[in-house]
Design an enzyme around this catalytic site. Structure first.
Site, short mmCIF file in Angstrom:
data_model
loop_
_atom_site.label_atom_id
_atom_site.label_comp_id
_atom_site.label_asym_id
_atom_site.label_seq_id
_atom_site.Cartn_x
_atom_site.Cartn_y
_atom_site.Cartn_z
CG HIS A 1 -1.97 1.03 1.17
ND1 HIS A 1 -1.73 2.35 1.47
CD2 HIS A 1 -3.27 0.96 0.79
CE1 HIS A 1 -2.86 3.04 1.30
NE2 HIS A 1 -3.80 2.23 0.88
CD GLU B 1 -5.36 2.58 -2.91
OE1 GLU B 1 -6.55 2.36 -2.65
OE2 GLU B 1 -4.43 2.30 -2.13
P1 PGA Z 1 -9.71 5.87 0.31
O1 PGA Z 1 -8.50 4.86 0.66
O2 PGA Z 1 -10.85 5.04 -0.20
O3 PGA Z 1 -10.02 6.58 1.58
O4 PGA Z 1 -9.19 6.79 -0.76
C1 PGA Z 1 -8.21 3.79 -0.19
C2 PGA Z 1 -6.93 3.15 0.22
O5 PGA Z 1 -6.02 3.84 0.70
O6 PGA Z 1 -6.78 1.93 0.08
#
Ligand code: PGA
Length: 247
Positions: free
Chosen positions: A94, A154
């Site tokens: 992450h 992401e």
């Molecule tokens: P968020 O976080 O939905 O608050 O943007 C997603 C993540 O960090 O996995």
């Protein structure tokens, strides 16, 4: 292929009771979508024992795992240990861990191997440096292992809690997801149809349709909205609805 919605609670909620309440609020409803959607809650380590009995409906995940099984690594928790709490998924790589805790691609690569060894599915996050990260974190993995991973596009800049954050549009995230599928295809030697590739970054009940409407977006990694029972459930429902609609 079923959609996958993953709650990433991060360092939340404040108490075990709140954690239990959230999972319970979804547990009885999961059966209504289980034909089309899997729901995973990635909780802080200390809440896992309290949640580990949710084996039928909501699946339980963690947010990190060590690359070692046992040994001198103060503060770390291994995949071998997580397995004992019914943990089926672990978020790895992450961007918050990369940014604030110095996690590197080679650490992520070793963690993926450690999780796969314990039959835990890694949910691997790929950000702005998608192609480089993909190659670095999948080093030494064979075809079977590559197909066991859940991939997430992401970018850090799309995470709701980042300063000046901006979610990626549905269209752009669908393109990036295709790009990941192409990278996999190249590495595997055929189209990886049974691999789920998700989008993450500010997904909530108000914008979920924007992502769910693209058939190649296989689900979402949800941070902030997963701490609100109804908000998260609306996301699950929307992916379920789209999936039924497409047949
Ligand atoms: P968020 O976080 O939905 O608050 O943007 C997603 C993540 O960090 O996995």
């Amino acid at each position: 292929m079923k959609k996958l919605i993953v709650a990433n609670w991060k360092m939340n909620p404040k108490t075990i009771d709140e954690a239990r309440k959230l999972v319970s609020s979804w547990e009885h409803r999961v059966s209504t979508v289980s034909g089309h959607v899997d729901v995973v809650v990635c909780a802080p380590f200390v809440y896992l024992p309290a949640l580990s009995h949710y084996t039928q409906g909501v699946l339980i995940g963690a947010q990190n795992a060590s690359w070692e099984e046992l040994g001198a690594l103060t503060g770390e928790v291994s995949a071998l240990m997580l397995r004992q709490w019914n943990v089926k998924y672990v978020i790895l790589g992450h961007s918050e861990r990369r940014l604030y805790l110095g996690e590197t691609d080679s650490m992520v690569n070793a963690k993926i191997l450690a999780c796969l060894k314990q039959k835990i599915t890694p949910i691997v996050c790929l950000g702005e440096e998608l192609t480089e990260q993909f190659h670095a974190v999948t080093k030494r993995l064979d075809v079977r292992q590559l197909e066991k991973i859940v991939y997430v596009y992401e970018p850090a800049s799309a995470i709701s809690t980042m300063k000046n954050s901006k979610p990626v549009s549905g269209e752009d995230s669908a393109k990036k997801i295709d790009q990941i599928r192409e990278l996999l295809k190249h590495k595997i030697g055929r189209m990886p149809y049974n691999v789920r590739i998700l989008y993450g970054g500010t997904v909530n009940k108000l914008n979920v349709h924007e992502y769910a409407k693209f058939p190649n977006i296989d689900g979402a990694l949800v941070g902030a909205a997963s701490l609100e029972s109804e908000n998260f459930w609306e996301i699950v429902k929307e992916f379920n609805r789209e999936s039924i609609h497409r047949g």
